[in-house]
Scaffold this active site. Structure first.
Site, PDB file in Angstrom:
ATOM      1  N   ARG A 161       0.798  -0.796   0.010  1.00 39.01           N
ATOM      2  CA  ARG A 161      -0.482  -0.594   0.139  1.00 39.01           C
ATOM      3  C   ARG A 161       0.911   1.054   0.144  1.00 39.01           C
ATOM      4  O   ARG A 161       0.745   2.345   0.337  1.00 39.01           O
ATOM      5  CB  ARG A 161      -1.237  -0.082   1.381  1.00 39.01           C
ATOM      6  CG  ARG A 161      -1.635  -0.952   1.574  1.00 39.01           C
ATOM      7  CD  ARG A 161      -2.421  -1.618   0.789  1.00 39.01           C
ATOM      8  NE  ARG A 161      -3.026  -3.065   0.393  1.00 39.01           N
ATOM      9  CZ  ARG A 161      -4.252  -3.425  -1.072  1.00 39.01           C
ATOM     10  NH1 ARG A 161      -3.597  -3.450  -2.070  1.00 39.01           N
ATOM     11  NH2 ARG A 161      -4.530  -4.774  -0.371  1.00 39.01           N
TER      12      ARG A 161
ATOM     13  N   ASN B 229       2.413  -7.499   7.346  1.00 41.24           N
ATOM     14  CA  ASN B 229       2.702  -8.783   6.858  1.00 41.24           C
ATOM     15  C   ASN B 229       4.093  -9.292   6.232  1.00 41.24           C
ATOM     16  O   ASN B 229       5.373  -9.075   5.865  1.00 41.24           O
ATOM     17  CB  ASN B 229       2.297  -8.935   5.395  1.00 41.24           C
ATOM     18  CG  ASN B 229       0.815  -8.161   5.690  1.00 41.24           C
ATOM     19  OD1 ASN B 229      -0.248  -9.412   6.859  1.00 41.24           O
ATOM     20  ND2 ASN B 229      -0.014  -7.611   5.055  1.00 41.24           N
TER      21      ASN B 229
ATOM     22  N   GLU C   7      -5.717 -12.618   8.340  1.00 39.88           N
ATOM     23  CA  GLU C   7      -5.503 -12.186   6.475  1.00 39.88           C
ATOM     24  C   GLU C   7      -4.378 -13.003   5.925  1.00 39.88           C
ATOM     25  O   GLU C   7      -3.195 -12.792   5.629  1.00 39.88           O
ATOM     26  CB  GLU C   7      -5.345 -11.244   6.503  1.00 39.88           C
ATOM     27  CG  GLU C   7      -6.035 -10.220   6.382  1.00 39.88           C
ATOM     28  CD  GLU C   7      -5.850  -8.412   5.554  1.00 39.88           C
ATOM     29  OE1 GLU C   7      -4.908  -8.182   5.424  1.00 39.88           O
ATOM     30  OE2 GLU C   7      -6.858  -7.916   5.254  1.00 39.88           O
TER      31      GLU C   7
ATOM     32  N   ARG D  10      -1.943  -6.100  17.343  1.00 39.39           N
ATOM     33  CA  ARG D  10      -3.241  -5.237  16.491  1.00 39.39           C
ATOM     34  C   ARG D  10      -3.766  -5.997  16.689  1.00 39.39           C
ATOM     35  O   ARG D  10      -4.449  -7.772  16.940  1.00 39.39           O
ATOM     36  CB  ARG D  10      -2.642  -5.655  14.629  1.00 39.39           C
ATOM     37  CG  ARG D  10      -1.502  -4.278  14.637  1.00 39.39           C
ATOM     38  CD  ARG D  10      -1.368  -4.686  13.322  1.00 39.39           C
ATOM     39  NE  ARG D  10      -1.879  -3.611  12.197  1.00 39.39           N
ATOM     40  CZ  ARG D  10      -2.303  -4.061  11.422  1.00 39.39           C
ATOM     41  NH1 ARG D  10      -2.344  -5.549  10.643  1.00 39.39           N
ATOM     42  NH2 ARG D  10      -2.876  -3.145  10.617  1.00 39.39           N
TER      43      ARG D  10
ATOM     44  N   ARG E 165     -18.332  -8.243   9.158  1.00 41.55           N
ATOM     45  CA  ARG E 165     -16.688  -8.074   9.546  1.00 41.55           C
ATOM     46  C   ARG E 165     -16.515  -7.058  10.256  1.00 41.55           C
ATOM     47  O   ARG E 165     -15.820  -7.084  11.113  1.00 41.55           O
ATOM     48  CB  ARG E 165     -15.695  -8.129   8.281  1.00 41.55           C
ATOM     49  CG  ARG E 165     -14.821  -7.239   8.896  1.00 41.55           C
ATOM     50  CD  ARG E 165     -13.970  -7.427   6.952  1.00 41.55           C
ATOM     51  NE  ARG E 165     -12.832  -6.665   7.620  1.00 41.55           N
ATOM     52  CZ  ARG E 165     -11.770  -5.842   6.039  1.00 41.55           C
ATOM     53  NH1 ARG E 165     -12.879  -6.750   5.137  1.00 41.55           N
ATOM     54  NH2 ARG E 165     -11.041  -5.837   5.869  1.00 41.55           N
TER      55      ARG E 165
ATOM     56  N   LYS F 228      -7.632  -0.285  14.936  1.00 41.24           N
ATOM     57  CA  LYS F 228      -7.486   1.040  13.956  1.00 41.24           C
ATOM     58  C   LYS F 228      -8.614   1.576  14.299  1.00 41.24           C
ATOM     59  O   LYS F 228      -9.451   1.065  14.970  1.00 41.24           O
ATOM     60  CB  LYS F 228      -8.105   0.294  12.470  1.00 41.24           C
ATOM     61  CG  LYS F 228      -6.716  -0.929  11.567  1.00 41.24           C
ATOM     62  CD  LYS F 228      -7.192  -1.279  10.238  1.00 41.24           C
ATOM     63  CE  LYS F 228      -5.962  -1.806  10.030  1.00 41.24           C
ATOM     64  NZ  LYS F 228      -6.459  -2.724   8.239  1.00 41.24           N
TER      65      LYS F 228
ATOM     66  N   ASP G  80     -11.876  -0.684   8.092  1.00 43.39           N
ATOM     67  CA  ASP G  80     -10.868  -0.683   7.533  1.00 43.39           C
ATOM     68  C   ASP G  80     -10.520   0.230   6.488  1.00 43.39           C
ATOM     69  O   ASP G  80     -10.725   0.490   5.411  1.00 43.39           O
ATOM     70  CB  ASP G  80     -10.288  -2.264   6.127  1.00 43.39           C
ATOM     71  CG  ASP G  80      -8.820  -2.128   5.876  1.00 43.39           C
ATOM     72  OD1 ASP G  80      -8.170  -1.538   6.482  1.00 43.39           O
ATOM     73  OD2 ASP G  80      -8.132  -2.850   5.071  1.00 43.39           O
TER      74      ASP G  80
ATOM     75  N   GLU H  14      -5.268   3.076  15.267  1.00 42.97           N
ATOM     76  CA  GLU H  14      -4.187   3.098  14.333  1.00 42.97           C
ATOM     77  C   GLU H  14      -4.959   3.677  12.888  1.00 42.97           C
ATOM     78  O   GLU H  14      -5.703   3.524  12.827  1.00 42.97           O
ATOM     79  CB  GLU H  14      -4.062   1.887  13.724  1.00 42.97           C
ATOM     80  CG  GLU H  14      -3.376   1.527  12.473  1.00 42.97           C
ATOM     81  CD  GLU H  14      -2.656  -0.202  12.359  1.00 42.97           C
ATOM     82  OE1 GLU H  14      -3.372  -0.946  13.003  1.00 42.97           O
ATOM     83  OE2 GLU H  14      -2.987  -0.595  11.423  1.00 42.97           O
TER      84      GLU H  14
ATOM     85  N   GLU I 274      -4.603   4.210   0.640  1.00 47.43           N
ATOM     86  CA  GLU I 274      -4.863   2.801  -0.121  1.00 47.43           C
ATOM     87  C   GLU I 274      -6.333   3.173  -0.237  1.00 47.43           C
ATOM     88  O   GLU I 274      -6.306   3.221  -1.498  1.00 47.43           O
ATOM     89  CB  GLU I 274      -5.316   2.210   1.486  1.00 47.43           C
ATOM     90  CG  GLU I 274      -5.287   1.005   0.976  1.00 47.43           C
ATOM     91  CD  GLU I 274      -5.662  -0.599   1.646  1.00 47.43           C
ATOM     92  OE1 GLU I 274      -4.838  -0.180   2.990  1.00 47.43           O
ATOM     93  OE2 GLU I 274      -5.443  -1.034   1.515  1.00 47.43           O
TER      94      GLU I 274
ATOM     95  N   TRP J  77     -14.504 -11.238   1.378  1.00 49.20           N
ATOM     96  CA  TRP J  77     -13.797 -10.797   2.482  1.00 49.20           C
ATOM     97  C   TRP J  77     -14.502  -9.444   2.966  1.00 49.20           C
ATOM     98  O   TRP J  77     -14.806  -9.056   3.738  1.00 49.20           O
ATOM     99  CB  TRP J  77     -12.984  -9.571   1.171  1.00 49.20           C
ATOM    100  CG  TRP J  77     -11.937  -9.780   0.603  1.00 49.20           C
ATOM    101  CD1 TRP J  77     -11.605 -10.938  -0.756  1.00 49.20           C
ATOM    102  CD2 TRP J  77     -10.422  -9.997   1.409  1.00 49.20           C
ATOM    103  NE1 TRP J  77     -11.048 -11.222  -0.666  1.00 49.20           N
ATOM    104  CE2 TRP J  77      -9.906 -11.137   0.351  1.00 49.20           C
ATOM    105  CE3 TRP J  77      -9.880  -9.467   2.722  1.00 49.20           C
ATOM    106  CZ2 TRP J  77      -8.694 -11.167   0.471  1.00 49.20           C
ATOM    107  CZ3 TRP J  77      -8.457  -9.707   2.847  1.00 49.20           C
ATOM    108  CH2 TRP J  77      -8.069 -10.719   1.218  1.00 49.20           C
TER     109      TRP J  77
HETATM  110  C1  BDP Z   1      -5.507  -3.839   4.411  1.00 48.52           C
HETATM  111  C2  BDP Z   1      -4.844  -3.985   3.312  1.00 48.52           C
HETATM  112  C3  BDP Z   1      -3.385  -4.728   4.005  1.00 48.52           C
HETATM  113  C4  BDP Z   1      -2.598  -5.047   5.179  1.00 48.52           C
HETATM  114  C5  BDP Z   1      -4.254  -4.814   5.891  1.00 48.52           C
HETATM  115  C6  BDP Z   1      -3.730  -4.287   7.657  1.00 48.52           C
HETATM  116  O1  BDP Z   1      -5.331  -3.603   2.486  1.00 48.52           O
HETATM  117  O2  BDP Z   1      -2.826  -4.713   3.027  1.00 48.52           O
HETATM  118  O3  BDP Z   1      -1.987  -5.860   4.850  1.00 48.52           O
HETATM  119  O4  BDP Z   1      -5.289  -3.524   6.262  1.00 48.52           O
HETATM  120  O5  BDP Z   1      -3.921  -3.688   7.974  1.00 48.52           O
HETATM  121  O6  BDP Z   1      -5.873  -2.741   4.998  1.00 48.52           O
HETATM  122  O7  BDP Z   1      -3.027  -5.582   8.112  1.00 48.52           O
END
Ligand code: BDP
Length: 679
Positions: free
Chosen positions: A160, A202, A286, A319, A336, A360, A365, A387, A393, A541
């Site tokens: 991102r 990640n 994820e 997180r 979600r 977050k 998201d 966060e 993004e 998703w």
């Molecule tokens: C999402 C993104 C992804 C991130 C994920 C995260 O699309 O790439 O890995 O969040 O926060 O917004 O872990």
């Protein structure tokens, strides 16, 4: 002129009379302490005074200085102690006092970092022309942890990232130019940021090795650069490291050999980096490994790491972005939006004192509009970090202008009703409401190796604003925009005014032509740029709008929907539950309604969609025209870089408008009340 210096451009004083007056005042500098951070502060001051006033500071002993600037800590500099030592108790570890009288400007703090923040504060005032002769300032940061998360990968890519490749890694190696990293550290410190997690949450195979040699020594080199600027280095770690790096058969957090393995890693890390900040962990989300594999919960996982770091004062930042990304909408429990609360709320009070949960700002998201995560205020016995996502993004990927500070302000000011005296989110995350020892802000960085750091030059304002807010959430979005523009672009009032207007309108404009009324998404899957109304609609998703021929929106009420509205406290739960009281801008996040439903604004949902999309595309065009009116005031590099993006945005906003309007016209069969053309 390229924008590389960002808000530390320190433009030369245009008014010659003023320049002379100021230059006469600031010609001597006294700092006696041998400390890298004090040396950095001195060098910033020299550089700043040279750049703005064209003056070389001459050094003198603090006990002899009568006019000029004296800086230092109360313990290390007697003169500072005499001039402002009385402020010491109120400043904490990172605050500073600036006192000016009779031609002498003193900057004092308890620690070298405090001194550095004081120097950057002074330079900001000087750049803004606000440095007065009888100044008296005391500041200390509202938040203990003011953190940046890099989503950089060792192959040089940035997840991102929209401003080029990583400044830390390339070709599967830790590879950086020390100068560039130092300049990044300077930018971060200048707005008071004090922590950085240097790799993507990640964590892939190669990055898992950052906690062992040979890579650990290279990480230590990065830590050393940041240390000078008061910034502690953190690493994102892979929960399965004991298997992937250590060759153990399991990563079970309750297994003795796994616990021992992490303790040994902590020993190694602190030998290499004595002030290492700690671990940032994305687990069971994820496709990342986590404690669930072993039938353990998140507290088991976080506490194991916390135990390893505790002897060294390290922190575990865990997180809460945890949800099942392979699970389609089945019933009310699989919403979600509910996931973070459902996973973590039952664990309140079970985390070790050196664990912080990183949450977050919203439950989904980083959409342009979301409600505030209900975990803020709900977890009374757990340290929390909020966060944010500086990298854009879902908000135009630094091709569109979207100044996010107003969005963050709204989140921080949101009243959670967690206690009678008032408990806005900002008072929860700074730890004051529940008396938590740790708390603060984290945010995903928007920089890369582009010459101007952020791709879109105006996107720098988001990084700047994030730091300023983390230090002081009371600052207004307007003040921050004006500060950034005057420092980065130059103090010309026409330019500052126009750029501020552009920045302040930009979030509303972006929201107008994208997904309506809080419903979110409607972007292309995977890369998340550009309109695609049904892009995620029939996907696993978990992000849906449920539009059909009758209506649109997600029913998250307790009465008939997923029950998400019930995760809020008191009147928030009631307001979101109620079709009449739910704020218009979040209506479709909480309710499924017919297209003809009347908003509190008086217009119907369908007409609102048409109006905002026509209007948003129009205003996106105006943004470009406003920028063009500044042509004569701008250096080429900066001007052209932003112009190209603003023109792309104007075109792209039309595409958004047409896709969304057409989609809903076809679904609803209801024409625009004003007869505008919908393709
Ligand atoms: C999402 C993104 C992804 C991130 C994920 C995260 O699309 O790439 O890995 O969040 O926060 O917004 O872990």
């Amino acid at each position: 002129t390229s924008g590389y210096k960002a808000w530390l451009a320190l433009h030369a004083r245009a008014d010659e009379a003023q320049r002379k007056r100021e230059a006469a005042r600031y010609d001597w500098l006294a700092a006696c302490e041998q400390h890298d951070t004090i040396a950095a502060a001195v060098s910033e001051l020299r550089n700043g005074i040279r750049s703005i006033l064209g003056q070389e500071l001459r050094e003198i002993d603090p006990n002899r200085i009568e006019q000029g600037i004296v800086i230092g800590t109360f313990d290390g500099n007697e003169r500072i102690r005499a001039l402002c030592g009385d402020a010491s108790e109120q400043l904490g570890a990172e605050g500073f006092a600036i006192r000016a009288s009779e031609g002498l400007m003193a900057i004092g703090a308890n620690t070298p970092s405090g001194v550095l923040y004081g120097v950057f504060h002074l330079l900001r005032l000087l750049a803004l022309g606000e440095l007065t002769e009888n100044l008296s300032v005391m500041e200390r940061p509202a938040n203990g942890l003011r953190m940046i998360n890099q989503w950089d990968n060792i192959d040089g890519s940035i997840e991102r990232g929209y401003a080029g490749q990583s400044i830390f890694y390339a070709n599967d190696a830790i590879a950086f130019q020390p100068e560039r990293v130092r300049d990044y550290a300077r930018l971060l410190a200048s707005v008071g940021l004090n922590a950085i997690a240097i790799n993507n949450v990640n964590v892939h195979r190669l990055e898992s090795g950052f906690i062992t040699e040979p890579l650990l020594s290279r990480i230590a080199e990065l830590a050393a650069i940041f240390r000078v600027y008061g910034i502690r280095l953190y690493l994102s770690v892979n929960f399965a490291s004991p298997i992937e790096v250590g060759g153990l058969p399991t990563a079970d957090p309750l297994a003795q050999d796994v616990r021992l393995w992490w303790k040994e890693r902590a020993d190694d890390i602190y030998r290499a980096i004595p002030d290492f900040g700690g671990f940032l962990v994305k687990a069971d989300s994820e496709n990342r490994p986590g404690p669930f594999t072993y039938g353990r919960n998140h507290a088991d996982g976080a506490n194991m790491l916390a135990e390893a770091l505790a002897p060294y004062g390290g922190l575990v930042i865990w997180r809460c972005f945890v949800y099942d990304c392979k699970q389609d909408w089945r019933d009310r429990t699989t919403d979600r939006a509910r996931a973070a609360y459902d996973h973590f709320m039952p664990l309140d009070g079970t985390f070790h004192p050196n664990v912080l949960l990183q949450i977050k700002n919203g439950p989904m998201d980083f959409q342009v509009r979301e409600p505030v995560s209900p975990l803020f205020g709900a977890m009374e016995r757990t340290n929390q970090l909020i966060e944010f996502q500086i990298t854009q993004e879902y908000t135009g990927q630094q091709r569109h202008l979207c100044y996010l500070v107003p969005q963050w302000k709204a989140v921080l000011d949101f009243e959670t009703f967690a206690c009678h005296e008032g408990a806005p989110v900002k008072r929860i995350v700074d730890g004051t409401v529940f008396g938590r020892p740790y708390g603060g802000f984290a945010a995903v960085s928007n920089i890369g190796c582009d010459e101007n750091w952020t791709g879109h030059p105006l996107a720098q304002a988001n990084l700047y604003g994030y730091g300023r807010l983390a230090w002081n959430p009371e600052l207004s979005a307007e003040t921050i925009a004006a500060e950034w523009a005057a420092q980065a672009i130059g103090p010309d009032p026409q330019a500052v005014d126009t750029i501020c207007t552009m920045l302040l309108e930009s979030l509303d404009i972006y929201e107008s032509y994208t997904a309506p009324l809080g419903v979110g998404w409607m972007v292309n899957p995977e890369h998340h740029y550009g309109p695609n109304v049904d892009g995620y609609e029939y996907d696993k998703w978990g992000t849906y709008h449920f539009a059909d021929r009758y209506g649109i929106g997600v029913d998250r009420t307790v009465a008939s929907g997923t029950g998400y509205a019930g995760q809020y406290i008191g009147d928030n739960a009631k307001a979101f539950e109620s079709l009449d009281r739910c704020p218009d801008e979040l209506l479709l996040f909480f309710h499924h309604v017919p297209y003809t439903h009347k908003l509190q604004s008086g217009v119907t949902v369908i007409q609102h969609i048409y109006n905002t999309h026509f209007d948003g595309a129009e205003r996106a065009g105006e943004l470009a025209r406003k920028w063009q009116s500044l042509r004569h005031l701008m250096p080429d590099g900066l001007y052209l870089a932003a112009e190209a993006r603003l023109l792309e945005q104007a075109e792209h906003a039309k595409e958004w408008r047409d896709r969304i309007n057409t989609y809903f016209y076809r679904k609803s069969g209801i024409a625009d009340a004003w007869g505008r053309t919908i393709y």
